[in-house]
Design a protein around this motif. Structure first.
Motif, PDB file in Angstrom:
ATOM      1  N   GLN A  95       0.835  -1.205   0.000  1.00  0.00           N
ATOM      2  CA  GLN A  95       0.000   0.000   0.000  1.00  0.00           C
ATOM      3  C   GLN A  95       0.869   1.255   0.000  1.00  0.00           C
ATOM      4  N   ASP A  96       1.946   1.245   0.824  1.00  0.00           N
ATOM      5  CA  ASP A  96       2.853   2.388   0.845  1.00  0.00           C
ATOM      6  C   ASP A  96       3.521   2.579  -0.511  1.00  0.00           C
ATOM      7  N   CYS A  97       3.939   1.469  -1.109  1.00  0.00           N
ATOM      8  CA  CYS A  97       4.571   1.536  -2.427  1.00  0.00           C
ATOM      9  C   CYS A  97       3.593   2.086  -3.469  1.00  0.00           C
ATOM     10  N   ASP A  98       2.356   1.611  -3.421  1.00  0.00           N
ATOM     11  CA  ASP A  98       1.339   2.090  -4.356  1.00  0.00           C
ATOM     12  C   ASP A  98       1.059   3.573  -4.127  1.00  0.00           C
ATOM     13  N   ARG A  99       0.971   3.968  -2.843  1.00  0.00           N
ATOM     14  CA  ARG A  99       0.729   5.375  -2.522  1.00  0.00           C
ATOM     15  C   ARG A  99       1.883   6.229  -3.008  1.00  0.00           C
ATOM     16  N   LEU A 100       3.127   5.796  -2.758  1.00  0.00           N
ATOM     17  CA  LEU A 100       4.290   6.552  -3.214  1.00  0.00           C
ATOM     18  C   LEU A 100       4.341   6.624  -4.739  1.00  0.00           C
ATOM     19  N   TYR A 101       3.977   5.524  -5.400  1.00  0.00           N
ATOM     20  CA  TYR A 101       3.945   5.520  -6.863  1.00  0.00           C
ATOM     21  C   TYR A 101       2.930   6.535  -7.370  1.00  0.00           C
ATOM     22  N   ARG A 102       1.764   6.530  -6.761  1.00  0.00           N
ATOM     23  CA  ARG A 102       0.724   7.486  -7.205  1.00  0.00           C
ATOM     24  C   ARG A 102       1.142   8.929  -6.926  1.00  0.00           C
ATOM     25  N   GLU A 103       1.764   9.153  -5.762  1.00  0.00           N
ATOM     26  CA  GLU A 103       2.231  10.505  -5.461  1.00  0.00           C
ATOM     27  C   GLU A 103       3.310  10.937  -6.447  1.00  0.00           C
ATOM     28  N   ALA A 104       4.252  10.023  -6.733  1.00  0.00           N
ATOM     29  CA  ALA A 104       5.319  10.341  -7.684  1.00  0.00           C
ATOM     30  C   ALA A 104       4.736  10.573  -9.078  1.00  0.00           C
ATOM     31  N   LEU A 105       3.760   9.750  -9.452  1.00  0.00           N
ATOM     32  CA  LEU A 105       3.120   9.917 -10.755  1.00  0.00           C
ATOM     33  C   LEU A 105       2.377  11.248 -10.821  1.00  0.00           C
ATOM     34  N   ALA A 106       1.673  11.576  -9.745  1.00  0.00           N
ATOM     35  CA  ALA A 106       0.954  12.856  -9.721  1.00  0.00           C
ATOM     36  C   ALA A 106       1.940  14.021  -9.780  1.00  0.00           C
ATOM     37  N   ALA A 107       3.057  13.918  -9.026  1.00  0.00           N
ATOM     38  CA  ALA A 107       4.058  14.984  -9.049  1.00  0.00           C
ATOM     39  C   ALA A 107       4.688  15.093 -10.429  1.00  0.00           C
ATOM     40  N   ALA A 108       4.991  13.960 -11.046  1.00  0.00           N
ATOM     41  CA  ALA A 108       5.592  13.975 -12.386  1.00  0.00           C
ATOM     42  C   ALA A 108       4.609  14.534 -13.404  1.00  0.00           C
ATOM     43  N   THR A 109       3.342  14.149 -13.278  1.00  0.00           N
ATOM     44  CA  THR A 109       2.314  14.669 -14.189  1.00  0.00           C
ATOM     45  C   THR A 109       2.164  16.175 -14.007  1.00  0.00           C
ATOM     46  N   ALA A 110       2.126  16.625 -12.746  1.00  0.00           N
ATOM     47  CA  ALA A 110       2.009  18.063 -12.478  1.00  0.00           C
ATOM     48  C   ALA A 110       3.232  18.802 -13.017  1.00  0.00           C
ATOM     49  N   ASP A 111       4.421  18.224 -12.818  1.00  0.00           N
ATOM     50  CA  ASP A 111       5.647  18.850 -13.320  1.00  0.00           C
ATOM     51  C   ASP A 111       5.631  18.891 -14.844  1.00  0.00           C
ATOM     52  N   ALA A 112       5.192  17.791 -15.464  1.00  0.00           N
ATOM     53  CA  ALA A 112       5.117  17.759 -16.930  1.00  0.00           C
ATOM     54  C   ALA A 112       4.106  18.786 -17.439  1.00  0.00           C
ATOM     55  N   ASN A 113       2.961  18.877 -16.758  1.00  0.00           N
ATOM     56  CA  ASN A 113       1.957  19.866 -17.162  1.00  0.00           C
ATOM     57  C   ASN A 113       2.495  21.285 -16.996  1.00  0.00           C
ATOM     58  N   ALA A 114       3.220  21.522 -15.891  1.00  0.00           N
ATOM     59  CA  ALA A 114       3.793  22.849 -15.667  1.00  0.00           C
ATOM     60  C   ALA A 114       4.835  23.155 -16.733  1.00  0.00           C
ATOM     61  N   SER A 115       5.679  22.161 -17.052  1.00  0.00           N
ATOM     62  CA  SER A 115       6.691  22.373 -18.096  1.00  0.00           C
ATOM     63  C   SER A 115       6.028  22.622 -19.443  1.00  0.00           C
ATOM     64  N   ARG A 116       4.976  21.858 -19.747  1.00  0.00           N
ATOM     65  CA  ARG A 116       4.261  22.037 -21.013  1.00  0.00           C
ATOM     66  C   ARG A 116       3.614  23.420 -21.077  1.00  0.00           C
ATOM     67  N   GLU A 117       3.025  23.841 -19.981  1.00  0.00           N
ATOM     68  CA  GLU A 117       2.387  25.168 -19.943  1.00  0.00           C
ATOM     69  C   GLU A 117       3.435  26.258 -20.093  1.00  0.00           C
ATOM     70  N   GLN A 118       4.589  26.081 -19.420  1.00  0.00           N
ATOM     71  CA  GLN A 118       5.688  27.050 -19.531  1.00  0.00           C
ATOM     72  C   GLN A 118       6.185  27.097 -20.974  1.00  0.00           C
ATOM     73  N   ALA A 119       6.347  25.890 -21.582  1.00  0.00           N
ATOM     74  CA  ALA A 119       6.801  25.851 -22.977  1.00  0.00           C
ATOM     75  C   ALA A 119       5.765  26.499 -23.892  1.00  0.00           C
ATOM     76  N   ARG A 120       4.465  26.288 -23.627  1.00  0.00           N
ATOM     77  CA  ARG A 120       3.418  26.904 -24.457  1.00  0.00           C
ATOM     78  C   ARG A 120       3.462  28.420 -24.327  1.00  0.00           C
ATOM     79  N   ARG A 121       3.661  28.898 -23.101  1.00  0.00           N
ATOM     80  CA  ARG A 121       3.751  30.347 -22.902  1.00  0.00           C
ATOM     81  C   ARG A 121       4.965  30.931 -23.614  1.00  0.00           C
ATOM     82  N   GLU A 122       6.101  30.215 -23.514  1.00  0.00           N
ATOM     83  CA  GLU A 122       7.310  30.699 -24.207  1.00  0.00           C
ATOM     84  C   GLU A 122       7.094  30.714 -25.704  1.00  0.00           C
ATOM     85  N   ILE A 123       6.469  29.630 -26.208  1.00  0.00           N
ATOM     86  CA  ILE A 123       6.210  29.578 -27.660  1.00  0.00           C
ATOM     87  C   ILE A 123       5.260  30.706 -28.061  1.00  0.00           C
TER      88      ILE A 123
END
Length: 153
Positions: A95-123
């Motif tokens: 359960q801890d591993c699954d929770r950490l995986y989901r948190e890491a996935l959510a953080a990575a998704t949020a970071d990817a979305n932030a990077s994509r939004e930043q790249a869209r703004r720069e473009i």
């Protein structure tokens, strides 16, 4: 010899009832006491000692067997508890591993979305600056064309 009991038995017959019969009886009784004292009592004591030893050994074996059965039951209970605890620990770890995986996935998704939004703004900013530069260049070119056309007339 004369017979003790005057029953009409003659000497040398099948039964002689003279002094040898009581003598033989005394010898048998005496031999019985001697054998009893020398052989049967010691053998009897040894047999009784062995019987006692066997009885005590058997009682001790039963006690040890009961103790082993109790220990076996205790160990089985401890093993069952350990298995349950291990299963609980594994389940918690999963359960801890699954929770950490989901948190890491959510953080990575949020970071990817932030990077994509930043790249869209720069473009968008670069496109806007390129569009303004092209507009400025187009106006200059248009003014230059107009100036040359007017100068050529």
């Amino acid at each position: 010899m004369t017979s003790w009991l005057l029953l009409g038995a003659t000497e040398g017959g099948l039964f002689d009832l003279d002094a040898t019969l009581p003598l033989m009886a005394v010898q048998v009784v005496l031999l019985t006491f001697i054998l009893n004292a020398l052989f049967f009592r010691p053998v009897g004591r040894v047999v009784e000692e062995r019987e006692g030893y066997i009885t005590t050994s058997r009682a001790e074996a039963k006690q040890k067997l009961a103790q082993v059965e109790r220990l076996e039951a205790d160990l089985a209970a401890q093993l069952k508890e350990a298995r349950l605890a291990t299963q609980k620990l594994i389940q918690d770890a999963e359960q801890d591993c699954d929770r950490l995986y989901r948190e890491a996935l959510a953080a990575a998704t949020a970071d990817a979305n932030a990077s994509r939004e930043q790249a869209r703004r720069e473009i968008d900013a670069e496109r806007e600056s390129a569009f303004k530069q092209l507009q400025g260049d187009a106006e200059k070119l248009g003014d230059l064309i107009v100036d040359r056309l007017l100068a050529a007339k």
